[in-house]
Design a protein around this motif. Sequence first.
Motif, mmCIF file in Angstrom:
data_model
loop_
_atom_site.group_PDB
_atom_site.id
_atom_site.type_symbol
_atom_site.label_atom_id
_atom_site.label_comp_id
_atom_site.label_asym_id
_atom_site.label_seq_id
_atom_site.Cartn_x
_atom_site.Cartn_y
_atom_site.Cartn_z
ATOM 1 N N LYS A 92 0.850 -1.185 0.000
ATOM 2 C CA LYS A 92 0.000 0.000 0.000
ATOM 3 C C LYS A 92 0.890 1.241 0.000
ATOM 4 O O LYS A 92 2.070 1.170 0.329
ATOM 5 C CB LYS A 92 -0.879 -0.001 1.250
ATOM 6 N N VAL A 93 0.282 2.372 -0.327
ATOM 7 C CA VAL A 93 1.029 3.623 -0.373
ATOM 8 C C VAL A 93 1.746 3.859 0.964
ATOM 9 O O VAL A 93 2.924 4.230 0.999
ATOM 10 C CB VAL A 93 0.079 4.790 -0.699
ATOM 11 N N TYR A 94 1.024 3.589 2.052
ATOM 12 C CA TYR A 94 1.603 3.774 3.386
ATOM 13 C C TYR A 94 2.889 2.955 3.524
ATOM 14 O O TYR A 94 3.919 3.471 3.945
ATOM 15 C CB TYR A 94 0.581 3.362 4.441
ATOM 16 N N ASP A 95 2.816 1.685 3.138
ATOM 17 C CA ASP A 95 3.987 0.806 3.300
ATOM 18 C C ASP A 95 5.108 1.169 2.330
ATOM 19 O O ASP A 95 6.282 1.007 2.659
ATOM 20 C CB ASP A 95 3.574 -0.656 3.095
ATOM 21 N N VAL A 115 5.384 9.279 8.166
ATOM 22 C CA VAL A 115 4.630 8.968 6.950
ATOM 23 C C VAL A 115 3.397 9.868 6.858
ATOM 24 O O VAL A 115 3.123 10.449 5.804
ATOM 25 C CB VAL A 115 4.217 7.480 6.916
ATOM 26 N N ARG A 116 2.670 9.997 7.968
ATOM 27 C CA ARG A 116 1.448 10.809 7.917
ATOM 28 C C ARG A 116 1.781 12.279 7.709
ATOM 29 O O ARG A 116 1.063 12.992 7.004
ATOM 30 C CB ARG A 116 0.613 10.598 9.189
ATOM 31 N N LEU A 122 2.081 16.414 1.008
ATOM 32 C CA LEU A 122 1.884 16.125 -0.419
ATOM 33 C C LEU A 122 0.424 15.851 -0.760
ATOM 34 O O LEU A 122 0.119 15.440 -1.879
ATOM 35 C CB LEU A 122 2.732 14.917 -0.825
ATOM 36 N N GLU A 123 -0.479 16.044 0.209
ATOM 37 C CA GLU A 123 -1.920 15.786 0.007
ATOM 38 C C GLU A 123 -2.152 14.356 -0.473
ATOM 39 O O GLU A 123 -2.829 14.119 -1.465
ATOM 40 C CB GLU A 123 -2.506 16.796 -0.975
ATOM 41 N N LEU A 124 -1.547 13.428 0.235
ATOM 42 C CA LEU A 124 -1.694 12.012 -0.127
ATOM 43 C C LEU A 124 -2.493 11.250 0.925
ATOM 44 O O LEU A 124 -2.671 10.045 0.809
ATOM 45 C CB LEU A 124 -0.315 11.351 -0.233
ATOM 46 N N GLU A 125 -2.986 11.964 1.944
ATOM 47 C CA GLU A 125 -3.582 11.277 3.102
ATOM 48 C C GLU A 125 -4.683 10.289 2.717
ATOM 49 O O GLU A 125 -4.759 9.194 3.252
ATOM 50 C CB GLU A 125 -4.166 12.311 4.071
ATOM 51 N N GLN A 139 -0.730 10.813 -9.240
ATOM 52 C CA GLN A 139 -0.703 10.373 -7.843
ATOM 53 C C GLN A 139 0.502 9.486 -7.566
ATOM 54 O O GLN A 139 1.156 9.603 -6.532
ATOM 55 C CB GLN A 139 -2.000 9.618 -7.520
ATOM 56 N N ARG A 140 0.811 8.609 -8.527
ATOM 57 C CA ARG A 140 1.987 7.748 -8.356
ATOM 58 C C ARG A 140 3.238 8.592 -8.223
ATOM 59 O O ARG A 140 4.126 8.308 -7.417
ATOM 60 C CB ARG A 140 2.159 6.832 -9.563
ATOM 61 N N GLN A 141 3.284 9.636 -9.043
ATOM 62 C CA GLN A 141 4.430 10.529 -9.013
ATOM 63 C C GLN A 141 4.577 11.151 -7.624
ATOM 64 O O GLN A 141 5.670 11.220 -7.071
ATOM 65 C CB GLN A 141 4.226 11.606 -10.079
ATOM 66 N N ARG A 142 3.450 11.566 -7.042
ATOM 67 C CA ARG A 142 3.488 12.186 -5.715
ATOM 68 C C ARG A 142 3.935 11.178 -4.661
ATOM 69 O O ARG A 142 4.666 11.520 -3.731
ATOM 70 C CB ARG A 142 2.110 12.716 -5.335
ATOM 71 N N VAL A 143 3.462 9.919 -4.814
ATOM 72 C CA VAL A 143 3.870 8.892 -3.850
ATOM 73 C C VAL A 143 5.382 8.674 -3.950
ATOM 74 O O VAL A 143 6.074 8.554 -2.940
ATOM 75 C CB VAL A 143 3.109 7.570 -4.091
ATOM 76 N N ALA A 144 5.882 8.625 -5.181
ATOM 77 C CA ALA A 144 7.325 8.452 -5.368
ATOM 78 C C ALA A 144 8.085 9.601 -4.706
ATOM 79 O O ALA A 144 9.124 9.389 -4.067
ATOM 80 C CB ALA A 144 7.653 8.385 -6.859
ATOM 81 N N MET A 145 7.550 10.804 -4.833
ATOM 82 C CA MET A 145 8.151 11.965 -4.166
ATOM 83 C C MET A 145 8.101 11.779 -2.651
ATOM 84 O O MET A 145 9.070 12.034 -1.944
ATOM 85 C CB MET A 145 7.379 13.239 -4.528
ATOM 86 N N GLY A 146 6.921 11.344 -2.194
ATOM 87 C CA GLY A 146 6.736 11.156 -0.753
ATOM 88 C C GLY A 146 7.704 10.143 -0.190
ATOM 89 O O GLY A 146 8.288 10.342 0.876
#
Lengths: 348, 294
Positions: A92-95, A115-116, A122-125, A139-146
């Motif tokens: 998951k995005v969190y993991d 993480v939170r 990044l407004e991924l909550e 969104q994937r791009q933002r997760v990669a950034m995160g």
Amino acid sequence: MATVDLKDVRKVYPGGVEAVKGVSIAIPDKALCVLVGPSGCGKSTLLRMIAGLETISAGTCSIDGKVVNTIGPTERDIAMVFQNYALYPHMKVYDNMAYGLRNRGMPKDEVDKRVRGTAKTLELEHLLERRPRELSGGQRQRVAMGRAIVRNPKVFLFDEPLSNLDAKLRGQMRVEIKNLQRKLGVTSVYVTHDQLEAMTLADVLVVMNAGLIEQQGAPLDIYEKPSSTFVASFIGAPPMNLLPLRSGQLEGAVTLPAVADNAATLGFRPEDCEVGADDAALDGGLRLMANVAGVEPVGAESFLYCDAAGGRIVVRVPGRTEVRIGDQLPIFARREKLHFFGSDGKRV
Amino acid sequence: MSPRVVFPNKILPYLLVAPQLAITLVFFYWPASQALRQSMLREDPFGLSSKFVWFDNFKKVLSDPNYLNSIQVTAIFSISVAAVAMGTALLLAVMAEKVVRSRGLYRTLMIWPYAVAPAIAGMLWLFLFNPSIGSLAYGLRWLGINWDPLLDGSQAMALVVAAASWKQISYNFLFFVAGLQAIPKTLIEAAAIDGAKPFKRFWTIVFPLLAPTTFFLLVVNTVYAFFDTFGIIHAVTGGGPGKATETLVYKVYNDGFVNLILGDSAAQSVILMIIVIALTAIQFRYVEKKVHYG
């Protein structure tokens, strides 16, 4: 937090191919350095060497003053955003974001906090419980950034992170990356082939070609004083007009200022051209007659594609234009806006 | 999803699948139904007549201590074969990934054992580990192991497990290599940058992403261990010593074709079929849930 120093770095592949042929760059603390160049110029290889994913054949790479040539990517304390994002599809995005923290043995509640916190920035909550395949490209791009930010590393490495996004999103993310990088103050190396990204993001811009640095410096300095015809035609959109000189003369030019003997190419930018300007202001500048072969109205500006002086040039005029295909136009460029290059392509 | 192909002709699609259907009917459903019929018949000792006895054969088989022993042997054998064959294949596939030079040759050599017929594979292992003439048996004795699979049931089991696994490793290896190649290199690199050491990378990234392959192989290996290992057992131990390596499928053969108790044998093969169908269903129902495709 950290400086990155490359000293005469080379990469020779086992087959004998030399991808990087001696590159030295000093990236100051908190700066964003952009490596730009056409595909195959060695920019990605260089980035991967900084990451520790490729071995360094010769020269040294130092992070924070410490030579890291023999240190693996695991111990370099860097984070990288990949072109294809390289999100772990089964997590998951969190993991995905927590993975790097857990690997370093961070306590669970601290991981959760980090993480939170990053997700909020990044407004991924609302996406934390999803898997990568359920996300859009942006969104994937933002997760990669995160995933990169959450670790709070010494150096960020970006390998063409925006090239898979559509044009509008790319523009937004570009601004966002710049702001984030400023805010976090993390030294960054960013690889792209897009000169617009390079110009807007860079504190230090490095233009590479065929495994070598063509020019490095502040983006606007490079734009104003390109060191070679390669840089001149790579930086700026549309690229600089380059016209061949024959023994100091330009075919079909009405006037041309005195030219150094060894100059073989004359360059001037589309935006530095003036149509029908006042003669007095153009003292000593370039004047030539151009035949309009194409007109491209973009809205805020229009581009005129003209045949002149044995080559094709582009002229940028503001707003609408009444010029039509087949018109003959007098074109002017001020003396201080002219660039001269020698027969080896270097600036003279 | 690819778009559905629409045939304007009503009969043509049936004609196109007819050969496959015919083969399945003739070579699978018909024998299966024959076995089902046979399992409810009892033959007289001379094979001249038979009578319908409903489920008597099943009752007899299921209360036979030899049969219950055979179930236990099969369970041990199948789990061991699947574990050894898959574990070794995975290890070899991961190692093969790291080979830089002549990778192709290495892979080709790894795949060869698959081309060896089961009985030949069995003979090979039989000779190598024969207590009196086997060269590897000599080595084992030299190591201080009292090697005698002709008398020791567990050693015989180890031998057939080794032989059966050895043959299946190639097949598993092929699939694991393909599975490993399908994992993007950047994921491994991202994990390395994320601070995961090689061993951790394998268990947290590679292994989960390999799960579809592993699951597929688990089903295939189970079916292999249940059905396709007859030749190896027949050649190596003949089910012995005692009944230590008599698996269900070997017992089906023994009771049916050697002892000619056709009713019992048919009942056993029906039970075997039910077991494998059930196992596969369980695997799909429960294990597949933990598998992430794509």
